[in-house]
Design a protein around this motif. Structure first.
Motif, PDB file in Angstrom:
ATOM      1  N   VAL A  25       0.815  -1.145  -0.007  1.00 52.68           N
ATOM      2  CA  VAL A  25      -0.075   0.037   0.030  1.00 52.68           C
ATOM      3  C   VAL A  25       0.905   1.206   0.086  1.00 52.68           C
ATOM      4  O   VAL A  25       1.987   1.348   0.572  1.00 52.68           O
ATOM      5  CB  VAL A  25      -1.043   0.018   1.287  1.00 52.68           C
ATOM      6  CG1 VAL A  25      -2.113  -1.005   1.324  1.00 52.68           C
ATOM      7  CG2 VAL A  25      -0.093   0.057   2.683  1.00 52.68           C
TER       8      VAL A  25
ATOM      9  N   SER B  28       5.820   3.828   0.464  1.00 52.03           N
ATOM     10  CA  SER B  28       4.878   2.858   0.466  1.00 52.03           C
ATOM     11  C   SER B  28       5.382   1.594   1.311  1.00 52.03           C
ATOM     12  O   SER B  28       6.739   1.782   1.916  1.00 52.03           O
ATOM     13  CB  SER B  28       4.834   2.103  -1.037  1.00 52.03           C
ATOM     14  OG  SER B  28       4.239   3.024  -1.910  1.00 52.03           O
TER      15      SER B  28
ATOM     16  N   LYS C 245      -3.622  -4.968   2.886  1.00 51.97           N
ATOM     17  CA  LYS C 245      -4.259  -4.771   1.565  1.00 51.97           C
ATOM     18  C   LYS C 245      -5.924  -4.489   1.870  1.00 51.97           C
ATOM     19  O   LYS C 245      -6.583  -3.637   1.308  1.00 51.97           O
ATOM     20  CB  LYS C 245      -4.079  -5.716   0.336  1.00 51.97           C
ATOM     21  CG  LYS C 245      -2.749  -5.441  -0.249  1.00 51.97           C
ATOM     22  CD  LYS C 245      -2.692  -6.380  -1.509  1.00 51.97           C
ATOM     23  CE  LYS C 245      -1.358  -6.282  -2.050  1.00 51.97           C
ATOM     24  NZ  LYS C 245      -1.222  -6.980  -3.179  1.00 51.97           N
TER      25      LYS C 245
ATOM     26  N   ARG D  72      -6.709  -0.841   3.052  1.00 57.00           N
ATOM     27  CA  ARG D  72      -6.008   0.109   2.288  1.00 57.00           C
ATOM     28  C   ARG D  72      -6.413   1.671   2.603  1.00 57.00           C
ATOM     29  O   ARG D  72      -5.417   2.402   2.664  1.00 57.00           O
ATOM     30  CB  ARG D  72      -6.119  -0.076   0.954  1.00 57.00           C
ATOM     31  CG  ARG D  72      -5.254   0.972  -0.118  1.00 57.00           C
ATOM     32  CD  ARG D  72      -5.898   0.552  -1.485  1.00 57.00           C
ATOM     33  NE  ARG D  72      -5.532  -0.995  -1.941  1.00 57.00           N
ATOM     34  CZ  ARG D  72      -4.418  -1.239  -2.132  1.00 57.00           C
ATOM     35  NH1 ARG D  72      -3.296  -0.655  -2.431  1.00 57.00           N
ATOM     36  NH2 ARG D  72      -4.082  -2.862  -2.482  1.00 57.00           N
TER      37      ARG D  72
END
Length: 308
Positions: A166, A264, A291, A294
């Motif tokens: 992410v 990230s 994920k 997110r």
């Protein structure tokens, strides 16, 4: 003992030799490989007896390689590479989901919901142990300094299997009381807390690009924990990843700003371990958990009045 036997070397010899060569001291070398200082000193001495010459000379800065030591170094490094490669192959054939996974991750992630993910994984797989090394240093996965690494970065270039999980956003955080001082004037009159940087000015490039370009960088720290703690004590505003700042009960997003793009989260492992049962279970599980949340890591929207 024949002359050939007296000059023979084994992997343990080279391991101790490399530890001292890389750190420049016996104590540093011992700490780097988890060995006893006295044992390491003795092993180096025995190795020098076997080769019939000194490998290190003492200097004011520590131990330095002799010419023989310099000549031996590249051979020792190649042996190390072969041994670690062999180790990865052996571990990679492990098809049973049990044993220990060595994980490296930065300090800041210890204060995020990822810790809940690790606890859930531990509960689901009681035969898998997690050995976690919280460090801001970049570990070398090719040398098996860790099996899996969670890293916060823009890009990853090493020869590893990497998943970009992410992208995060960041914002300035402060206490509710401090938020009352914030006006829609670019941060004029406000204080920021940041990390140690090469310059000694009260401004820095990242401040000019922030939502508070007129704020002053008054205070600096060396780690994320004091950065958060001081911001929560009312010393000033601190830029934090939103998934970290939003989780702290004593902080809110400062007014008159929009969260900015940040780095990230990457999940990395060496390619030789990608089929190891316990590592595959862990990587797939953690990637799915992160994920699925997110929106927790990437947030948007302007804070207008300090309500967070």
């Amino acid at each position: 003992m024949t002359q050939q036997e007296s000059h023979s070397l084994n992997w343990d010899d080279l391991k101790y030799f490399l530890a001292v060569a890389r750190t420049g001291t016996l104590r540093g070398g011992a700490d780097s490989i988890g060995a006893n200082h006295t044992t390491l000193a003795r092993r180096v001495e025995v190795m020098e007896e076997r080769v019939g010459s000194r490998l290190f000379d003492r200097s004011k800065s520590g131990l330095v390689l002799t010419q023989l030591g310099e000549d031996l170094l590249p051979y020792a490094e190649r042996v190390e590479e072969e041994m670690t490669a062999a180790s990865r192959v052996i571990v990679g054939r492990d098809a049973v989901p049990k044993g220990t996974i060595h994980i490296s991750l930065p300090h800041g992630l210890a204060m995020t919901s990822i810790m809940d993910d690790l606890a859930l994984f531990s509960d689901r797989y009681p035969d898998i142990n997690l050995n976690m090394n919280f460090t801001n240093n970049v570990v070398d996965l090719t040398r098996r300094e860790a099996d899996v690494s969670l890293r916060v970065a823009n890009e990853v270039t090493e020869d590893v299997v990497g998943r970009k999980l992410v992208q995060m956003s960041q914002a300035a955080y402060c206490t509710k009381d401090y938020a009352q001082k914030v006006r829609n004037n670019g941060g004029e009159g406000l204080s920021l807390i940041g990390f140690h940087e090469p310059d000694t000015e009260t401004t820095a490039p990242w401040i000019k690009d922030s939502c508070y370009p007129k704020a002053k960088l008054r205070h600096r720290v060396s780690d994320i924990v004091p950065l958060i703690t001081l911001a929560a004590s009312g010393m000033g505003m601190a830029y934090l990843a939103c998934n970290l700042g939003d989780r702290h009960p004593g902080l809110i997003r400062a007014p008159f700003q929009k969260p900015l793009p940040y780095r990230s989260i990457w999940l990395l492992l060496h390619k030789d371990l990608k089929n190891t049962a316990r590592v595959r279970l862990f990587v797939d599980f953690l990637a799915g958990q992160i994920k699925s949340r997110r929106n927790e890591f990437w947030v948007s929207g302007t804070v207008a009045n300090g309500e967070g």
